[in-house]
Design an enzyme around this catalytic site. Structure first.
Site, PDB file in Angstrom:
ATOM      1  N   ASP A   1      35.660  37.991  37.387  1.00  0.00           N
ATOM      2  CA  ASP A   1      35.689  38.721  38.660  1.00  0.00           C
ATOM      3  C   ASP A   1      34.387  39.491  38.857  1.00  0.00           C
ATOM      4  OD1 ASP A   1      36.666  39.586  41.082  1.00  0.00           O
ATOM      5  OD2 ASP A   1      37.913  41.182  40.248  1.00  0.00           O
TER       6      ASP A   1
ATOM      7  N   LYS B   1      41.688  54.959  34.210  1.00  0.00           N
ATOM      8  CA  LYS B   1      42.102  53.849  35.052  1.00  0.00           C
ATOM      9  C   LYS B   1      43.608  53.722  34.954  1.00  0.00           C
ATOM     10  CE  LYS B   1      41.444  48.928  35.878  1.00  0.00           C
ATOM     11  NZ  LYS B   1      40.714  47.714  35.483  1.00  0.00           N
TER      12      LYS B   1
END
Length: 280
Positions: A126, A28
């Site tokens: 989230d 990532k």
């Protein structure tokens, strides 16, 4: 480790890499180098270092000394729940009701773990179908903890700048900027709506009353029109008890008053019980 390919994701970029063992791993990478992005990466490391759950993606390593911060995760082969429900632009996938219900149970269990097993507890912040990854066996893996927060034991809420994804964000959180575990509950309710209807949670391409699918779903429930909004795959795959039970649970999670929503532990127990109800 060497980079082999770059795959677009919502908040970051994942690059497949290989250790000497030839195991494929996703990296990532921040899209840009700024203090806010680096802070989110460090926050994600702090959060994930505390977690050990079969339905939470595993962080294998990190590097913050490079020009662009990098986090190394276990490689999850089936992509995101979002793409499995809505397709990837090239093809439409088939996701059975049995798989959907199990994924919901696994995700609920992971979120309940964050809220109740952590010391201190963790609010994801989230929750959405894009942040639920699926492995070879379609086992759910909750991911992306950049917006997550550790909750001091003597606090029920945290004051924060509003973060999240439109359609999934708790309306109460948007108004008060007070993030709580019930904010995750609302977002999970929106994911349940996606699983039931097969519709994106928000789309400007739909008529005004249907743009926000979570709100439209709650309205449909109040008007006793549940079976008008369910996806065909769901209608044919589930029994009445399961479908009504999951729909009722979604409606409870989507209540505007956070105090009226169930806890994630209560949600996880209820969904797990529904997975055992297969008779018509």
């Amino acid at each position: 480790m060497r980079a082999e390919s770059l795959v677009k994701e919502v908040m970051a970029r994942f690059t497949k890499g290989r250790y000497q063992t030839r195991e494929i791993l996703p990296l990532k990478k921040s899209k840009e180098t700024n203090k806010i992005q680096v802070k989110e990466f460090i926050n994600e490391i702090v959060i994930l270092a505390r977690l050990n759950h079969e339905n939470v993606v595993k962080l294998l390593g990190c590097c913050l000394e490079t020009p662009v911060p990098i986090l190394v995760y276990e490689f999850i082969t089936r992509g995101t729940l979002f793409h499995r429900i809505h397709g990837d632009g090239r093809q439409k996938f088939v996701l059975s009701w049995e798989d959907r219900l199990r994924i919901a149970a696994e995700t609920a269990g992971a979120l309940a773990y964050l809220h109740s097993a952590g010391d201190p507890p963790i609010i994801h912040g989230d929750v959405k179908s894009m942040n639920i990854l699926l492995d070879d066996k379609f086992t759910a893996k909750v991911s992306d903890f950049g917006a997550s927060r550790l909750v001091p034991l003597n606090q029920m809420q945290l004051s924060t700048l509003v973060q999240g994804t439109f359609g999934y964000i708790d309306p109460e959180y948007m108004q008060t900027r007070q993030l709580s575990d019930k904010s995750d509950v609302y977002s999970f309710g929106a994911v349940l709506v996606e699983l039931l209807t097969g519709k994106k949670i928000y789309s400007d391409d739909r008529p005004e009353e249907r743009k926000n699918m979570a709100k439209y779903f709650v309205l449909s429930m109040k008007q006793n029109r549940l079976f008008d909004v369910l996806e065909d795959e769901v209608m044919h795959g589930g029994n009445h008890t399961q479908l009504q039970g999951v729909a009722n649970l979604a409606e409870q999670c989507l209540r505007l008053n956070g105090e009226e929503r169930p806890t994630m532990r209560e949600v996880a127990v209820e969904v797990r019980l529904l997975t055992r109800t297969w008779s018509w």
